[in-house]
Design a protein around this motif. Structure first.
Motif, PDB file in Angstrom:
ATOM      1  N   THR A   1      36.449  46.103  -7.289  1.00  0.00           N
ATOM      2  CA  THR A   1      36.417  47.451  -6.704  1.00  0.00           C
ATOM      3  C   THR A   1      35.154  48.142  -7.149  1.00  0.00           C
ATOM      4  O   THR A   1      34.470  47.696  -8.052  1.00  0.00           O
ATOM      5  CB  THR A   1      37.639  48.275  -7.176  1.00  0.00           C
ATOM      6  OG1 THR A   1      37.573  48.377  -8.597  1.00  0.00           O
ATOM      7  CG2 THR A   1      38.941  47.649  -6.756  1.00  0.00           C
ATOM      8  N   GLY A   2      34.860  49.266  -6.534  1.00  0.00           N
ATOM      9  CA  GLY A   2      33.716  50.070  -6.947  1.00  0.00           C
ATOM     10  C   GLY A   2      32.516  49.823  -6.065  1.00  0.00           C
ATOM     11  O   GLY A   2      32.550  49.019  -5.129  1.00  0.00           O
ATOM     12  N   PRO A   3      31.425  50.545  -6.365  1.00  0.00           N
ATOM     13  CA  PRO A   3      30.212  50.420  -5.542  1.00  0.00           C
ATOM     14  C   PRO A   3      29.512  49.078  -5.767  1.00  0.00           C
ATOM     15  O   PRO A   3      29.569  48.506  -6.853  1.00  0.00           O
ATOM     16  CB  PRO A   3      29.347  51.586  -6.030  1.00  0.00           C
ATOM     17  CG  PRO A   3      29.808  51.835  -7.429  1.00  0.00           C
ATOM     18  CD  PRO A   3      31.274  51.504  -7.456  1.00  0.00           C
ATOM     19  N   ALA A   4      28.846  48.623  -4.722  1.00  0.00           N
ATOM     20  CA  ALA A   4      28.088  47.373  -4.825  1.00  0.00           C
ATOM     21  C   ALA A   4      26.809  47.610  -5.628  1.00  0.00           C
ATOM     22  O   ALA A   4      26.255  48.701  -5.615  1.00  0.00           O
ATOM     23  CB  ALA A   4      27.745  46.861  -3.433  1.00  0.00           C
ATOM     24  N   PHE A   5      26.373  46.593  -6.349  1.00  0.00           N
ATOM     25  CA  PHE A   5      25.123  46.674  -7.107  1.00  0.00           C
ATOM     26  C   PHE A   5      24.458  45.310  -7.116  1.00  0.00           C
ATOM     27  O   PHE A   5      25.096  44.288  -6.908  1.00  0.00           O
ATOM     28  CB  PHE A   5      25.366  47.186  -8.535  1.00  0.00           C
ATOM     29  CG  PHE A   5      26.233  46.282  -9.364  1.00  0.00           C
ATOM     30  CD1 PHE A   5      25.669  45.299 -10.175  1.00  0.00           C
ATOM     31  CD2 PHE A   5      27.614  46.417  -9.344  1.00  0.00           C
ATOM     32  CE1 PHE A   5      26.468  44.468 -10.939  1.00  0.00           C
ATOM     33  CE2 PHE A   5      28.408  45.584 -10.108  1.00  0.00           C
ATOM     34  CZ  PHE A   5      27.844  44.611 -10.906  1.00  0.00           C
ATOM     35  N   LEU A   6      23.154  45.318  -7.371  1.00  0.00           N
ATOM     36  CA  LEU A   6      22.381  44.088  -7.424  1.00  0.00           C
ATOM     37  C   LEU A   6      22.505  43.500  -8.822  1.00  0.00           C
ATOM     38  O   LEU A   6      22.338  44.192  -9.813  1.00  0.00           O
ATOM     39  CB  LEU A   6      20.912  44.366  -7.105  1.00  0.00           C
ATOM     40  CG  LEU A   6      19.973  43.167  -7.158  1.00  0.00           C
ATOM     41  CD1 LEU A   6      20.330  42.165  -6.054  1.00  0.00           C
ATOM     42  CD2 LEU A   6      18.523  43.599  -7.014  1.00  0.00           C
ATOM     43  N   ASP A   7      22.820  42.237  -8.903  1.00  0.00           N
ATOM     44  CA  ASP A   7      22.880  41.541 -10.182  1.00  0.00           C
ATOM     45  C   ASP A   7      22.069  40.260 -10.048  1.00  0.00           C
ATOM     46  O   ASP A   7      21.925  39.729  -8.951  1.00  0.00           O
ATOM     47  CB  ASP A   7      24.324  41.211 -10.559  1.00  0.00           C
ATOM     48  CG  ASP A   7      24.548  41.189 -12.070  1.00  0.00           C
ATOM     49  OD1 ASP A   7      23.546  41.085 -12.813  1.00  0.00           O
ATOM     50  OD2 ASP A   7      25.711  41.265 -12.495  1.00  0.00           O
ATOM     51  N   GLN A   8      21.508  39.791 -11.142  1.00  0.00           N
ATOM     52  CA  GLN A   8      20.673  38.594 -11.118  1.00  0.00           C
ATOM     53  C   GLN A   8      21.255  37.521 -12.018  1.00  0.00           C
ATOM     54  O   GLN A   8      21.861  37.809 -13.044  1.00  0.00           O
ATOM     55  CB  GLN A   8      19.259  38.929 -11.590  1.00  0.00           C
ATOM     56  CG  GLN A   8      18.511  39.814 -10.629  1.00  0.00           C
ATOM     57  CD  GLN A   8      17.134  40.134 -11.167  1.00  0.00           C
ATOM     58  OE1 GLN A   8      16.990  41.024 -11.985  1.00  0.00           O
ATOM     59  NE2 GLN A   8      16.132  39.401 -10.696  1.00  0.00           N
ATOM     60  N   SER A   9      21.015  36.290 -11.626  1.00  0.00           N
ATOM     61  CA  SER A   9      21.454  35.139 -12.396  1.00  0.00           C
ATOM     62  C   SER A   9      20.460  34.869 -13.521  1.00  0.00           C
ATOM     63  O   SER A   9      19.253  34.882 -13.301  1.00  0.00           O
ATOM     64  CB  SER A   9      21.536  33.940 -11.449  1.00  0.00           C
ATOM     65  OG  SER A   9      21.521  32.747 -12.154  1.00  0.00           O
ATOM     66  N   GLN A  10      20.975  34.630 -14.727  1.00  0.00           N
ATOM     67  CA  GLN A  10      20.116  34.308 -15.860  1.00  0.00           C
ATOM     68  C   GLN A  10      20.600  33.015 -16.494  1.00  0.00           C
ATOM     69  O   GLN A  10      21.768  32.897 -16.867  1.00  0.00           O
ATOM     70  CB  GLN A  10      20.136  35.420 -16.901  1.00  0.00           C
ATOM     71  CG  GLN A  10      19.226  35.131 -18.075  1.00  0.00           C
ATOM     72  CD  GLN A  10      19.208  36.249 -19.089  1.00  0.00           C
ATOM     73  OE1 GLN A  10      20.151  37.008 -19.215  1.00  0.00           O
ATOM     74  NE2 GLN A  10      18.110  36.357 -19.808  1.00  0.00           N
ATOM     75  N   ILE A  11      19.695  32.053 -16.596  1.00  0.00           N
ATOM     76  CA  ILE A  11      20.002  30.779 -17.238  1.00  0.00           C
ATOM     77  C   ILE A  11      19.433  30.796 -18.647  1.00  0.00           C
ATOM     78  O   ILE A  11      18.295  31.215 -18.856  1.00  0.00           O
ATOM     79  CB  ILE A  11      19.412  29.592 -16.446  1.00  0.00           C
ATOM     80  CG1 ILE A  11      20.117  29.456 -15.106  1.00  0.00           C
ATOM     81  CG2 ILE A  11      19.516  28.300 -17.243  1.00  0.00           C
ATOM     82  CD1 ILE A  11      19.574  28.360 -14.227  1.00  0.00           C
ATOM     83  N   LYS A  12      20.248  30.335 -19.581  1.00  0.00           N
ATOM     84  CA  LYS A  12      19.796  30.148 -20.955  1.00  0.00           C
ATOM     85  C   LYS A  12      20.059  28.697 -21.309  1.00  0.00           C
ATOM     86  O   LYS A  12      21.171  28.200 -21.119  1.00  0.00           O
ATOM     87  CB  LYS A  12      20.550  31.071 -21.905  1.00  0.00           C
ATOM     88  CG  LYS A  12      20.271  32.529 -21.655  1.00  0.00           C
ATOM     89  CD  LYS A  12      21.073  33.405 -22.579  1.00  0.00           C
ATOM     90  CE  LYS A  12      20.818  34.863 -22.258  1.00  0.00           C
ATOM     91  NZ  LYS A  12      21.635  35.748 -23.082  1.00  0.00           N
ATOM     92  N   SER A  13      19.044  28.020 -21.802  1.00  0.00           N
ATOM     93  CA  SER A  13      19.164  26.595 -22.093  1.00  0.00           C
ATOM     94  C   SER A  13      18.444  26.285 -23.402  1.00  0.00           C
ATOM     95  O   SER A  13      17.325  26.751 -23.632  1.00  0.00           O
ATOM     96  CB  SER A  13      18.544  25.787 -20.950  1.00  0.00           C
ATOM     97  OG  SER A  13      18.513  24.420 -21.267  1.00  0.00           O
ATOM     98  N   ASN A  14      19.096  25.500 -24.244  1.00  0.00           N
ATOM     99  CA  ASN A  14      18.500  25.016 -25.490  1.00  0.00           C
ATOM    100  C   ASN A  14      18.529  23.500 -25.453  1.00  0.00           C
ATOM    101  O   ASN A  14      19.599  22.907 -25.297  1.00  0.00           O
ATOM    102  CB  ASN A  14      19.276  25.528 -26.703  1.00  0.00           C
ATOM    103  CG  ASN A  14      19.241  27.038 -26.786  1.00  0.00           C
ATOM    104  OD1 ASN A  14      18.182  27.632 -26.753  1.00  0.00           O
ATOM    105  ND2 ASN A  14      20.401  27.652 -26.855  1.00  0.00           N
TER     106      ASN A  14
END
Length: 181
Positions: free
Chosen positions: A32-45
């Motif tokens: 629910t709620g307003p739409a927003f832009l989110d980004q994918s973040q990869i973390k790799s070791n």
């Protein structure tokens, strides 16, 4: 021999999502709620080692033995909302190998070998984000083990030039994160 360590983090193109988190820190099944832009973040070791030993002094023959090891621990989150998009993936692989290079005549060399690749992926159970229906996904520990041959022919008509033809089998883990999302 060679040792390597790589710590990698990258932010990728985003998508539009709605918030699925309540004020209490719990996730709703239906966002629910307003739409927003989110980004994918990869973390790799990553951690790995490569070794090879080649015998010299054997007439027209260069035999080699070696061993490769790699470990990759990675995860993918949505950066703004800190939601787990892809669970933690633990990939380990190791491979002993033998390789032989044989000079047939001055201009022609034959090369061939065998690599025994052993790989294992560990993924814990998790639940997809609400945009993907909060679907429970069972983790697992698939493994792969196979002998991978290679052969090649090298032609060197003059000292500064060479041409080659080769055949080899290989293996790499597919993009498991894309499937798990």
């Amino acid at each position: 021999g060679q040792l390597y360590v790589q710590n990698f983090s990258a932010l990728y193109e985003g998508g539009t999502y709605v918030n699925a988190k309540t004020g209490l820190g719990f996730y709703r099944k239906t966002p629910t709620g307003p739409a927003f832009l989110d980004q994918s973040q990869i973390k790799s070791n990553k951690l790995g080692a490569k070794t090879i030993y080649t015998w010299n002094g054997i007439q027209d023959l260069l035999p080699s033995i070696g061993f490769d090891f790699a470990y990759d621990n990675s995860t993918q989150v949505l950066a703004k909302s800190d939601r787990k998009w892809v669970p933690e993936l633990k990939l380990s692989s190791y491979a002993p190998f033998v390789q032989v290079d044989y000079k047939i005549v001055d201009m022609i060399r034959l090369s061939g070998g065998l690599r025994y690749e052993i790989a294992s992926l560990k993924v814990d159970d998790y639940t997809t984000i609400a945009a993907y229906n909060s679907t429970p996904v069972s983790g697992g520990n698939p493994t792969y083990a196979r002998a991978l041959p290679n052969i090649g022919l090298i032609l060197s008509p003059i000292d500064i030039t060479s041409a080659y033809v080769s055949y080899s089998n290989g293996f790499s883990m597919p993009d498991v994160g894309r499937v798990l999302r």
